[in-house]
Scaffold this active site. Structure first.
Site, mmCIF file in Angstrom:
data_model
loop_
_atom_site.group_PDB
_atom_site.id
_atom_site.type_symbol
_atom_site.label_atom_id
_atom_site.label_comp_id
_atom_site.label_asym_id
_atom_site.label_seq_id
_atom_site.Cartn_x
_atom_site.Cartn_y
_atom_site.Cartn_z
ATOM 1 C CB SER A 171 0.334 -60.139 3.779
ATOM 2 O OG SER A 171 -0.842 -59.448 3.537
ATOM 3 C CG HIS A 184 4.851 -60.693 5.842
ATOM 4 N ND1 HIS A 184 4.561 -61.945 5.338
ATOM 5 C CD2 HIS A 184 3.665 -60.164 6.216
ATOM 6 C CE1 HIS A 184 3.262 -62.154 5.421
ATOM 7 N NE2 HIS A 184 2.699 -61.091 5.939
ATOM 8 C CD GLU A 205 7.211 -64.737 4.929
ATOM 9 O OE1 GLU A 205 6.989 -65.936 4.726
ATOM 10 O OE2 GLU A 205 6.555 -63.832 4.356
ATOM 11 C CG ASN A 218 0.382 -65.448 3.194
ATOM 12 O OD1 ASN A 218 -0.109 -66.172 4.058
ATOM 13 N ND2 ASN A 218 0.415 -64.125 3.301
HETATM 14 P P1 NAI Z 1 -5.986 -52.516 9.411
HETATM 15 O O1 NAI Z 1 -7.121 -52.238 8.509
HETATM 16 O O2 NAI Z 1 -6.237 -53.103 10.759
HETATM 17 O O3 NAI Z 1 -5.128 -51.162 9.618
HETATM 18 C C1 NAI Z 1 -4.723 -50.336 8.591
HETATM 19 C C2 NAI Z 1 -4.601 -48.927 9.154
HETATM 20 O O4 NAI Z 1 -3.960 -48.126 8.172
HETATM 21 C C3 NAI Z 1 -5.927 -48.285 9.463
HETATM 22 O O5 NAI Z 1 -5.921 -47.792 10.801
HETATM 23 C C4 NAI Z 1 -6.047 -47.161 8.458
HETATM 24 O O6 NAI Z 1 -6.702 -46.025 8.958
HETATM 25 C C5 NAI Z 1 -4.597 -46.863 8.151
HETATM 26 N N1 NAI Z 1 -4.353 -46.273 6.837
HETATM 27 C C6 NAI Z 1 -4.891 -46.640 5.648
HETATM 28 N N2 NAI Z 1 -4.365 -45.888 4.663
HETATM 29 C C7 NAI Z 1 -3.475 -45.045 5.241
HETATM 30 C C8 NAI Z 1 -2.595 -44.038 4.737
HETATM 31 N N3 NAI Z 1 -2.536 -43.769 3.443
HETATM 32 N N4 NAI Z 1 -1.803 -43.388 5.614
HETATM 33 C C9 NAI Z 1 -1.851 -43.660 6.944
HETATM 34 N N5 NAI Z 1 -2.678 -44.597 7.461
HETATM 35 C C10 NAI Z 1 -3.464 -45.285 6.619
HETATM 36 O O7 NAI Z 1 -4.984 -53.425 8.572
HETATM 37 P P2 NAI Z 1 -3.927 -54.506 9.099
HETATM 38 O O8 NAI Z 1 -4.585 -55.819 9.221
HETATM 39 O O9 NAI Z 1 -3.197 -53.947 10.257
HETATM 40 O O10 NAI Z 1 -2.958 -54.607 7.833
HETATM 41 C C11 NAI Z 1 -2.032 -53.603 7.516
HETATM 42 C C12 NAI Z 1 -1.028 -54.128 6.531
HETATM 43 O O11 NAI Z 1 -0.381 -55.293 7.087
HETATM 44 C C13 NAI Z 1 -1.581 -54.569 5.196
HETATM 45 O O12 NAI Z 1 -0.620 -54.297 4.196
HETATM 46 C C14 NAI Z 1 -1.755 -56.062 5.376
HETATM 47 O O13 NAI Z 1 -1.749 -56.770 4.157
HETATM 48 C C15 NAI Z 1 -0.542 -56.392 6.204
HETATM 49 N N6 NAI Z 1 -0.628 -57.605 7.007
HETATM 50 C C16 NAI Z 1 -1.785 -57.940 7.645
HETATM 51 C C17 NAI Z 1 -1.830 -59.083 8.421
HETATM 52 C C18 NAI Z 1 -3.083 -59.452 9.136
HETATM 53 O O14 NAI Z 1 -3.222 -60.627 9.525
HETATM 54 N N7 NAI Z 1 -4.004 -58.545 9.361
HETATM 55 C C19 NAI Z 1 -0.669 -59.981 8.572
HETATM 56 C C20 NAI Z 1 0.526 -59.482 7.918
HETATM 57 C C21 NAI Z 1 0.515 -58.364 7.132
#
Ligand code: NAI
Length: 509
Positions: free
Chosen positions: A125, A146, A158, A196
């Site tokens: 993001s 995105h 996006e 954003n």
């Molecule tokens: P989250 O913390 O809920 O999930 C991330 C997951 O990735 C975790 O289960 C973790 O164990 C896993 N992980 C971390 N490093 C890893 C690796 N090297 N290899 C494999 N798995 C790995 O995070 P979330 O909220 O789902 O965000 C994920 C991505 O999406 C980020 O880049 C975030 O910026 C983006 N994003 C988040 C939004 C939100 O509202 N939460 C909205 C849009 C994008």
């Protein structure tokens, strides 16, 4: 030429089984793809699959999916424990931790195992797509995809191109997102992409109004909802997002634009973060979410006497709706010839719509002491609340007369301390200004900016279409007055708005 969506025979890898990865996997499986889910945390992929399957069953219970489709989609979800298990996929979507080095390392490992034709997508993001792609042997294969949270429910995606991104692959993912039932928009990889970035003033102007003592949070939120037509006001929304998350996004966009004052973070929000008042999740933010807390109510003016001598001027949206509302309430008024842009005069009090100056400044400039300003409304016919502000020169009856007038027209009235640009006008003008800059800098086109804001953050109208409706001349005037008043670069007018005015066009014309 427009490229086709990936066929459902293309299997997809989703890396990261958190909130976003699980949502994306759910969408892709429901659309007919086999989806391999990988997460560094043991058991996380299997857990995500169980949760998605439960979501499918809920959709079946609601009649939104057939039991056969749900069963088939559930069968298409597979946990993976090694990157090599993704070698046969045609698209890998990464949704892991928001960290450049970790993402780069992951894509390098993928490049070593995946076919050269496999498309890489990142759900980042805030990190530059150009920068994530730079460590790849073939940076053209990486596209930003995105999604918004919760991904299965939010329509917007996006599709972001970095400097090296292949146009064909961006088009393929655009078509694929569409085939998955989403509304994609193209964007260039710049800080905050579209949503954003353009959304920053929604929070920032709210925080600045609070900082200047315009009103309290509950009153400002009520004005933004009930006049502005936003689903939530800025303070309740920041409390819901979490101040840590919202502040981090603001800081990252501000830093990425080399501290451009447009994106300056708020000291009030910094204090909230430092205090651990992160919003709903800590039960304490701008509002108190303790079970026994008394809900904060907006300041609504008490009943005032109705004015006797009312003249409505011109046929602006505000004036026409006021005339209509007074007529429906059987209130007698006169329609007058406008000598300036006043909306209405009631018992000697002159009311104008805000043009970005304070009421006190306008009273001095116009030589009228009994002067009141009203804020704009998204829909003056339907709005339930209107904000007013009163010139410091006015006598003690002025405010009561203005309140009485708007009350007989059926509005709840909230009075603001005399701030420049008021709440809705100031916020919407700044949202439009930011969207105009994004368009002017080639990040996206005007229609995509508006679509992104309507679907990504549920704005009731795209900011650029809204600016056209308010009148681009008026928006320009508001921004110029804010710029003069505060003397801050923050309120500089976008070149796109200035050029529209020179050319005598609107944004969309
Ligand atoms: P989250 O913390 O809920 O999930 C991330 C997951 O990735 C975790 O289960 C973790 O164990 C896993 N992980 C971390 N490093 C890893 C690796 N090297 N290899 C494999 N798995 C790995 O995070 P979330 O909220 O789902 O965000 C994920 C991505 O999406 C980020 O880049 C975030 O910026 C983006 N994003 C988040 C939004 C939100 O509202 N939460 C909205 C849009 C994008």
């Amino acid at each position: 030429m427009n490229f086709q969506a990936l066929s459902t025979s293309t299997s997809i890898g989703v890396i990261g089984a958190g909130a976003m990865g699980a949502g994306i996997a759910q969408i892709a499986a429901a659309a007919g793809h086999t989806v391999h889910i990988l997460d560094a945390r043991e058991g996380a992929a299997a857990q995500a699959i169980a949760n998605i399957q439960a979501q499918f069953l809920k959709l079946v219970a609601k009649g939104k999916m057939t039991a056969e489709d749900a069963n088939a989609a559930a069968q298409r979800l597979m946990p993976a424990s090694l990157i090599s298990e993704l070698s046969s996929t045609g698209l890998v979507i990464e949704a892991i931790v928001e960290n450049l080095d970790v993402k780069r390392e992951l894509f390098s490992s993928l490049e070593a195992v995946c076919d050269a034709s496999c498309i890489f997508a990142t759900n980042t993001s805030s990190i530059s797509i150009t920068s994530i792609a730079a460590s790849l042997k073939n940076p053209a294969r990486l596209v930003g995809m995105h999604f918004f949270n919760p991904a299965p429910l939010m329509a917007l995606v996006e599709i972001i191109s970095g400097l090296a991104t292949s146009k064909e692959l961006a088009e393929t993912l655009y078509a694929t997102a569409k085939a998955w039932g989403k509304t994609p928009v193209y964007a260039k990889s710049t800080p905050g992409f579209i949503v954003n970035r353009v959304a920053r003033p929604f929070y920032a102007e709210g925080l600045r109004l609070l900082n200047e003592g315009a009103a309290d949070c509950a009153t400002l939120d009520a004005i933004m909802r009930e006049s502005g037509g936003f689903k939530m006001g800025p303070f309740e929304l920041m409390d819901m997002i979490g101040h840590d998350v919202n502040f981090a996004v603001t800081q990252s966009v501000w830093r990425a634009f080399y501290n451009d004052q447009r994106f300056l973070p708020s000291l009030i929000q910094q204090e909230m973060v430092e205090a651990g008042h992160l919003g709903k999740k800590t039960k304490r933010g701008f509002y108190n979410y303790d079970d026994h807390a008394t809900p904060s109510m907006p300041n609504t003016e008490g009943l005032a006497k109705r004015p006797l001598d009312i003249t409505i001027f011109g046929n602006s949206r505000a004036a026409s709706a006021l005339a209509h509302r007074l007529h429906s309430a059987s209130i007698v008024f006169v329609q007058g010839e406008a000598s300036d842009d006043r909306i209405v005069q009631a018992d000697g009090v002159v009311i104008y719509e805000t043009d970005g100056r304070t009421a006190t400044h306008r009273a001095q400039a116009n030589g009228i002491h009994q002067l009141v300003l009203s804020d704009i409304a998204l829909d003056y016919e339907k709005a339930t609340r209107i904000a007013i502000t009163v010139a410091h020169q006015a006598n003690s009856q002025t405010k009561q007369i203005a309140i009485g007038l708007f009350q007989v027209a059926g509005y709840h009235v909230s009075s603001l301390n005399d701030v420049a640009g008021m709440a809705v006008m100031r916020t919407v003008s700044m949202l439009a200004n930011e969207a105009a800059d994004a368009v002017n800098q080639g990040v996206c086109d005007a229609a995509s900016a508006d679509t992104a804001m309507r679907l990504g953050v549920n704005y009731p109208r795209g900011p650029l279409a809204w600016a056209d409706e308010i009148g681009i001349l008026k928006v320009n005037q508001v921004l110029k007055h804010l710029n003069d008043f505060y003397g801050e670069d923050r309120y500089r007018v976008s070149p796109l708005i200035q050029q529209c005015i020179f050319a005598g066009t609107t944004i969309y014309a």
